[in-house]
Design a protein around this motif. Sequence first.
Motif, PDB file in Angstrom:
ATOM      1  N   THR A 139     101.391 187.964  66.810  1.00 47.62           N
ATOM      2  CA  THR A 139     102.241 187.578  67.931  1.00 47.62           C
ATOM      3  C   THR A 139     102.149 186.068  68.088  1.00 47.62           C
ATOM      4  O   THR A 139     101.158 185.444  67.711  1.00 47.62           O
ATOM      5  N   SER A 171     102.973 182.603  70.658  1.00 51.08           N
ATOM      6  CA  SER A 171     103.329 182.039  71.955  1.00 51.08           C
ATOM      7  C   SER A 171     103.449 180.527  71.781  1.00 51.08           C
ATOM      8  O   SER A 171     102.521 179.876  71.306  1.00 51.08           O
ATOM      9  N   ALA A 202     104.403 176.656  73.377  1.00 53.11           N
ATOM     10  CA  ALA A 202     104.285 175.925  74.637  1.00 53.11           C
ATOM     11  C   ALA A 202     104.772 174.494  74.448  1.00 53.11           C
ATOM     12  O   ALA A 202     104.948 174.022  73.324  1.00 53.11           O
ATOM     13  N   THR A 211     101.734 175.686  69.496  1.00 52.78           N
ATOM     14  CA  THR A 211     101.981 177.106  69.247  1.00 52.78           C
ATOM     15  C   THR A 211     100.664 177.823  68.970  1.00 52.78           C
ATOM     16  O   THR A 211      99.795 177.296  68.291  1.00 52.78           O
ATOM     17  N   ASP A 212     100.544 179.029  69.516  1.00 54.46           N
ATOM     18  CA  ASP A 212      99.410 179.910  69.246  1.00 54.46           C
ATOM     19  C   ASP A 212      99.895 181.091  68.418  1.00 54.46           C
ATOM     20  O   ASP A 212     100.909 181.712  68.750  1.00 54.46           O
ATOM     21  N   HIS A 237      98.544 184.710  67.285  1.00 52.06           N
ATOM     22  CA  HIS A 237      97.511 185.701  67.607  1.00 52.06           C
ATOM     23  C   HIS A 237      97.512 186.773  66.517  1.00 52.06           C
ATOM     24  O   HIS A 237      98.522 187.440  66.302  1.00 52.06           O
ATOM     25  N   THR A 265      92.847 183.799  67.098  1.00 56.01           N
ATOM     26  CA  THR A 265      94.017 182.996  67.443  1.00 56.01           C
ATOM     27  C   THR A 265      93.912 181.663  66.727  1.00 56.01           C
ATOM     28  O   THR A 265      92.840 181.049  66.679  1.00 56.01           O
TER      29      THR A 265
END
Length: 170
Positions: free
Chosen positions: A61, A63, A65, A78-79, A81, A95
């Motif tokens: 996934t 996420s 920012a 960006t992360d 996961h 992560t």
Amino acid sequence: MKKRYVFSFLFTLSLLAACSQTATEDGLIEYDTEEVNEFLKYLTFHSQMPTLLPFKPEKVTVSAAHPDPNSKGKYQSTDFHFHKSTGRLSTPELTFRTSIHEDRYDNTDFDVELNDGTEARFGINNEGIKILKWGDKRNEDIYYQLFAYEESSISKEQLIHITNHFTDPN
């Protein structure tokens, strides 16, 4: 009799397929980097990515920012996961964060040297999350972090090994 041979053949084939995913000497395996590679295109900078992990993620996934006000649809952090099982999507095993902003919070206590001579920092925060962070040797404006969550069995040494297997996306 024929069924027995078919079953033996299928069993041998599945055993060979399972064994074909060999681990490196440091216990890491390749994973499908396509999803990570694809999303890296939405960053405002050129980031490297991990090519080997201590497990094959069942789900990745993302996420993002810090949207870039000058580039529509581009991000500055960006992360990614990596989930070992889709049954635990709330907490990933690992992560990977890439950013053009150095993290304001520093929960690292120990200096670590990576294979290419890059200096990194390792620590464990108050929540038991193992953190390894370092700057890109080629571009001092890019920062990376790996987080191994408390429930994860990923060790400090494995985080360092993952870091030593970063590369440019295809």
